[in-house]
Design a protein around this motif. Structure first.
Motif, mmCIF file in Angstrom:
data_model
loop_
_atom_site.group_PDB
_atom_site.id
_atom_site.type_symbol
_atom_site.label_atom_id
_atom_site.label_comp_id
_atom_site.label_asym_id
_atom_site.label_seq_id
_atom_site.Cartn_x
_atom_site.Cartn_y
_atom_site.Cartn_z
ATOM 1 N N UNK A 171 0.807 -1.230 0.000
ATOM 2 C CA UNK A 171 -0.084 -0.068 -0.062
ATOM 3 C C UNK A 171 0.744 1.190 0.028
ATOM 4 N N UNK A 172 0.380 2.261 -0.795
ATOM 5 C CA UNK A 172 1.095 3.408 -0.688
ATOM 6 C C UNK A 172 0.009 4.506 -1.086
ATOM 7 N N UNK A 173 0.095 5.583 -0.411
ATOM 8 C CA UNK A 173 -0.910 6.610 -0.585
ATOM 9 C C UNK A 173 -1.062 7.767 0.263
ATOM 10 N N UNK A 174 -2.194 8.615 0.563
ATOM 11 C CA UNK A 174 -2.247 9.425 1.336
ATOM 12 C C UNK A 174 -3.265 9.159 2.653
ATOM 13 N N UNK A 175 -2.974 9.725 3.771
ATOM 14 C CA UNK A 175 -3.680 9.508 4.886
ATOM 15 C C UNK A 175 -4.191 10.776 5.377
ATOM 16 N N UNK A 176 -5.242 10.683 6.089
ATOM 17 C CA UNK A 176 -5.806 11.823 7.021
ATOM 18 C C UNK A 176 -6.156 13.106 6.559
ATOM 19 N N UNK A 186 -8.632 15.772 5.578
ATOM 20 C CA UNK A 186 -9.739 16.038 6.320
ATOM 21 C C UNK A 186 -10.764 16.683 5.093
ATOM 22 N N UNK A 187 -11.862 16.179 4.869
ATOM 23 C CA UNK A 187 -12.383 16.363 3.561
ATOM 24 C C UNK A 187 -14.234 16.364 3.776
ATOM 25 N N UNK A 231 -12.311 11.874 7.459
ATOM 26 C CA UNK A 231 -10.883 11.832 7.349
ATOM 27 C C UNK A 231 -10.676 10.594 6.310
ATOM 28 N N UNK A 267 -8.639 8.092 3.919
ATOM 29 C CA UNK A 267 -6.980 7.337 3.648
ATOM 30 C C UNK A 267 -7.491 6.775 2.255
ATOM 31 N N UNK A 312 -5.682 12.994 -4.413
ATOM 32 C CA UNK A 312 -6.181 14.004 -3.939
ATOM 33 C C UNK A 312 -7.233 14.615 -5.611
ATOM 34 N N UNK A 336 -13.913 7.962 7.609
ATOM 35 C CA UNK A 336 -14.399 7.870 9.038
ATOM 36 C C UNK A 336 -15.065 9.057 9.240
ATOM 37 N N UNK A 345 -8.126 -1.291 8.228
ATOM 38 C CA UNK A 345 -7.859 -0.639 9.441
ATOM 39 C C UNK A 345 -9.174 -0.062 9.770
ATOM 40 N N UNK A 347 -13.606 24.909 5.314
ATOM 41 C CA UNK A 347 -12.991 24.726 4.152
ATOM 42 C C UNK A 347 -12.959 25.704 3.216
ATOM 43 N N UNK A 366 -3.208 19.954 -3.061
ATOM 44 C CA UNK A 366 -2.890 19.563 -4.591
ATOM 45 C C UNK A 366 -1.761 20.397 -5.083
ATOM 46 N N UNK A 410 -1.110 13.241 5.295
ATOM 47 C CA UNK A 410 0.206 12.287 5.428
ATOM 48 C C UNK A 410 0.364 11.632 4.258
ATOM 49 N N UNK A 411 1.692 11.210 4.106
ATOM 50 C CA UNK A 411 2.010 10.101 2.928
ATOM 51 C C UNK A 411 2.132 8.768 3.703
ATOM 52 N N UNK A 412 1.631 7.671 3.338
ATOM 53 C CA UNK A 412 1.829 6.269 4.052
ATOM 54 C C UNK A 412 2.247 5.257 2.893
ATOM 55 N N UNK A 413 3.016 4.338 3.612
ATOM 56 C CA UNK A 413 3.280 3.283 2.736
ATOM 57 C C UNK A 413 3.651 2.048 3.548
ATOM 58 N N UNK A 414 3.379 0.703 3.310
ATOM 59 C CA UNK A 414 3.144 -0.421 4.174
ATOM 60 C C UNK A 414 3.771 -1.660 3.417
#
Lengths: 280, 280, 280, 280
Positions: free
Chosen positions: A17-22, A24-25, A42, A44, A62, A98, A271, C102, C194, D248-252
């Motif tokens: 997995x790679x991407x963007x988290x958190x 706020x939208x 929120x 992910x 995004x 979430x 998650x 926002x 973005x 945030x950016x995330x990877x796993x």
């Protein structure tokens, strides 16, 4: 300008997995009473990265969110994930939203209505070969009253705010409101935002008449979910902010009514809600 | 290498506070039962920056903490702050330590002993001209049982975990343990880490016999603090994680028994415990 | 049924504040671009409780919120507080709303637009005798790049996500968007949701060309606020999630351009945003 | 007094886990430099509840913790879990301890030493039939510097605080310190609590010379873990608090070098560290 992300990578390692988290939208979700409601999520979102790429293009995540303008429902998530997979040249994508979801709730005696927040999770997973998987989660505050404390005491019984978290996979559409109702029936009493005196008397006595351990709540929910033919998998947890202790009581049941490799793959990356924490 | 922080600044603005926040640090604090105890603090430390400096030297704050090797007590805080002021060429310094503090507590009937955590805050302020000011804070979990729910219901009464936060300024030394005890006497019942059945019966009945509103708890604490001649200022807050609602009940009282410009200056910059939040 | 809250109390103690905290509530606020926007607030509302009452009526706070159906703006807060004081027979009321707000933001080079969240606080205080006081708060993420790291290194400079928190009291209406813009001009670079490659190059170089210490950010904001004639009081804080440390850098300035007993009273009870914490 | 928990239950449902969560507890753990160190853990402990029991005896969990007086190491966890299973008449028990662990760290040039906190997780699972399983987790703050930002910009490059979380199952004993070191080698630069100017120059230039994407960090850790013969399973995640974004950016990456039903069962109930969240 070079496209560094597209540089080749020689380590021959798939990134799960790679991407963007958190992020706020602001989102608009479906609502049984009013058709839609505006809330804030929120989000992910991530994809699998094949060995040949050095990196993914984070800004495209995004852009995908912007392209649906925050209208995210259980039904358009597969489409959002397909678009994500395509834009990012990946065989797998996963998204989690979430958000607080608001339900109008009537007080049990006076019927005065007020706005009640529960927490909702949408988790969608999409695999180019195996298809789509969706998990719905609700986190519902309830009252629990301790059967042991009631039985051994001449009067009174300790009770507390508890949070029941229920995750389900289902075949036919399920209303968030119905899951919440199921959960509330398994506790000592439902929780209301606004109670007048007559209502407060009702919930006090109702809870006293309906004592449940953490164990009882998850067993009660398990019975309901086992009987519900729409549900193919569920996991239920309860956490009690014990009024006589500074630590919490916890119980959990998970059941697979139908196994599937797709669900297993989804769960490996799933998650749920964050761990409930009281910050002091 | 240039010392950029020492460059002159022409904006002619005093920075009220500049420093480092949220260092997680092992500390050894005084303990009535065992002389000392080891725990972990989150430390904030800062100074006033005079207009003539472009910046402060952040690494010196860490060096000051290292120089006392984590031995931080109410009595050596003035010395730590003096050193901080001198090392950083500043007229004012302020420090805050927040840490769990462990008390052995005996169950009310069986007397079985167990370890109980409360949250403690040390806030020290030092001004080269006006002297030193110290605020001690404790955050204590207790049981509260609602007088209204008890009176209007045929049986039962809603109760919950509540947190009482008390900040005091004092003339003579005060034991953390005594403040905690004072607070616990103002609630429906104290909280214990380990309760056998006889104990659980005791705390259930004790709470039922001692109903208190949030308003009662802060008034009870106020009476005690007004009567305690060591106390020159206090602020008490209580937050109830209501078992019948998803929101919290809150009450607060602050009283100055003796005004002083030094305390006012300290309070202007004072940050107590973080806001209690249940993260969902 | 007895009205326990109306029972007389003989302790003769005014409770400074009593009310409900942490109600999660959907709200509609004013927005410069779109007239209104829907978001979700965490609301705290309380009143002063006179010595003669044993308790306040908590459900009435929720009823007041329901009566405006979540439409809460800077301009109707005085009315909401007046209603609260009257319903609860109290001389003082205070409300705090904290919510994500926002803003559509265009990338600096490509001008691609995307949704950006900042945190906003409305704090209103109302005293029957002295009148109304309002504090607006914004918490804005920005990039900061360290002047010392840049100057002493042959290449590169550490930079990080920082949060600037600005609270203001003002005479004439101020747009949230303008305060945010002011804050962003005081940092190394603004933050965007973005960014395409051309934009990323722009923000990287802009930050490198505009190094600022925490001290610089609060001084820059101070200069702007001192020059703005609408502002009568402000407090600015910045917190840097240092990329080379695990702790944070902090700086703060507060200035009273006009003192008033009403503002002092408001500030004594004022709670701003929660302390920024990275939960691990 | 009745033992309500021992009442029979007719729903015929095994509760997967029931226990107590979030006990804040002082612990003494093993430390390579000083043999032991004192710290504070948050502990979750639970058992499987067989269908025939109505409830478990929560106080016995606390009694088990008290019986070892907080001395909890990787090696005595199997014994603690066995005791838990026996005391609570259960075939399965699981424990999680999360605590800050302190390492003395020398600055890279001046060699000045200072105390550095990382987060550690011990997760132990015990099944009467299948045996014991242990997972060690570390959460390490590091600096990451973006390769794309560096390459496309004439000067500078955005960098940020990142958290790498690594969970491992192993055959031979592994020092926490070694895992931390492995993780730090995979980032742009390690993080230090105290840096003088020469050190700050070093880490600034080192990070600029060693750019890594989130993808690179998890791939680098994957290579190390695949080569380490002691490791039978691992999962690595990284989260970057991007300095140019508010998200945030995330990877796993997760890899099973050896599958086992015991590990699968452990993982089904495994809760790692809480989700990293920046609270605003």
């Amino acid at each position: 300008m070079h496209d560094v992300q597209n540089y080749p990578d020689d380590r021959n390692i798939t990134v799960d997995q790679v991407g963007i988290w958190d992020i706020e939208y602001p989102v608009v979700v479906k609502d049984r009473a009013n058709k839609t409601q505006s809330t804030v999520a929120s989000v992910d979102i991530s994809v699998q990265l094949l060995p040949r790429f050095k990196g993914t293009h984070m800004s495209r995540f995004v852009a995908v969110l912007n392209s649906v303008k925050g209208e995210i429902t259980m039904s358009n998530i597969p489409e959002i994930l397909k678009k994500t997979r395509e834009t990012l040249e990946s065989p797998q994508a996963i998204i989690a939203l979430r958000f607080p979801y608001f339900i109008e709730k009537s007080a049990p005696v006076t019927q005065i209505s007020s706005t009640f927040a529960i927490q909702v999770l949408f988790s969608g997973f999409s695999d180019a070969a195996s298809g789509d998987s969706f998990i719905l989660g609700v986190r519902v505050p309830v009252t629990s009253l301790c059967p042991c404390s009631k039985e051994i005491s001449s009067y009174g019984a300790h009770n507390q705010r508890s949070f029941v978290t229920l995750y389900v996979q289902f075949s036919d559409f399920i209303w968030i409101e119905d899951l919440v109702h199921d959960v509330e029936e398994c506790a000592s009493c439902a929780i209301y935002p606004l109670l007048k005196r007559e209502d407060e008397r009702f919930v006090t006595e109702k809870a006293y008449e309906t004592p449940v351990f953490a164990e009882d709540i998850v067993r009660n929910v398990t019975e309901k979910m086992m009987q519900n033919n729409k549900i193919s998998w569920f996991m239920v947890e309860t956490l009690h902010l014990e009024s006589i202790h500074a630590h919490n009581a916890y119980a959990r049941v998970e059941r697979f009514k139908k196994q599937s490799p797709l669900l297993s793959e989804h769960l490996r990356m799933f998650k749920g809600f964050p761990k409930i924490q009281t910050l002091l």
